[in-house]
Design an enzyme around this catalytic site. Sequence first.
Site, short mmCIF file in Angstrom:
data_model
loop_
_atom_site.label_atom_id
_atom_site.label_comp_id
_atom_site.label_asym_id
_atom_site.label_seq_id
_atom_site.Cartn_x
_atom_site.Cartn_y
_atom_site.Cartn_z
CG HIS A 66 33.57 57.08 10.12
ND1 HIS A 66 33.86 55.96 9.69
CD2 HIS A 66 33.70 56.92 11.60
CE1 HIS A 66 33.85 54.84 10.51
NE2 HIS A 66 33.59 55.51 11.80
CG ASN A 92 30.23 53.92 19.21
OD1 ASN A 92 29.20 54.83 19.20
ND2 ASN A 92 31.33 53.86 19.93
CG ASP A 108 33.60 54.70 6.68
OD1 ASP A 108 32.62 54.85 7.10
OD2 ASP A 108 34.70 54.99 7.22
CG ASN A 160 33.82 50.40 15.68
OD1 ASN A 160 34.26 49.24 15.77
ND2 ASN A 160 34.73 51.58 16.06
#
Length: 200
Positions: A24, A72, A97, A118
Amino acid sequence: MSTEPLKLIVGLGNPGPQYRFNRHNVGVWFLQAICQQYQGELRPESRFHGETGRVHIDGQDIRLLFPTTFMNRSGLSVAALCHYFDITPAQMLVAYDEIDFPVGTTRLKAGGGHGGHNGIRDIINALGGERGFYRLRIGVGHPGDKSKVANYVLSNPGKDDSIQIEHDLDQALRVLPVAASGLWNKAMLELHSQSAPPGE
């Protein structure tokens, strides 16, 4: 899409040493690669809710941003910096990613939706629904089951995948001067021809 030169590159990820090498965080890896190549440095900047830096690429003065709000809430950081420096979405590249691409595939994209990511979703929301920013989608592969995605992106890639992702970032760095000057179609063609998987 316009052919405006870049003014901002955002690398998405999560803050903290426990997330540093996660899939991530490959967007942040890209920022770190830029800093290494162009003698930049990321430093905490509380008013932008992240770490920021500046580099000169092919004559362009470009700001770097790593939102440290957790993935997020990335839009809080991006919107704050864009509003302060009057940077439009068309002058921004966001690196992140991409689970829909296998490792070894990296793509530039102009605009579009969030694709379930997100961080991208929050940036679009924070910019009032504006989707017209560029993206660097760095393939990290998919775990094969939707229920496993969260744990997958928050884990570290294996050695072979890590080496390949570093190579993918090097390829993106090679076309960055072209993209920075606003020649997006040329940058896309160059990058996509370099990172095309067999048979594509």
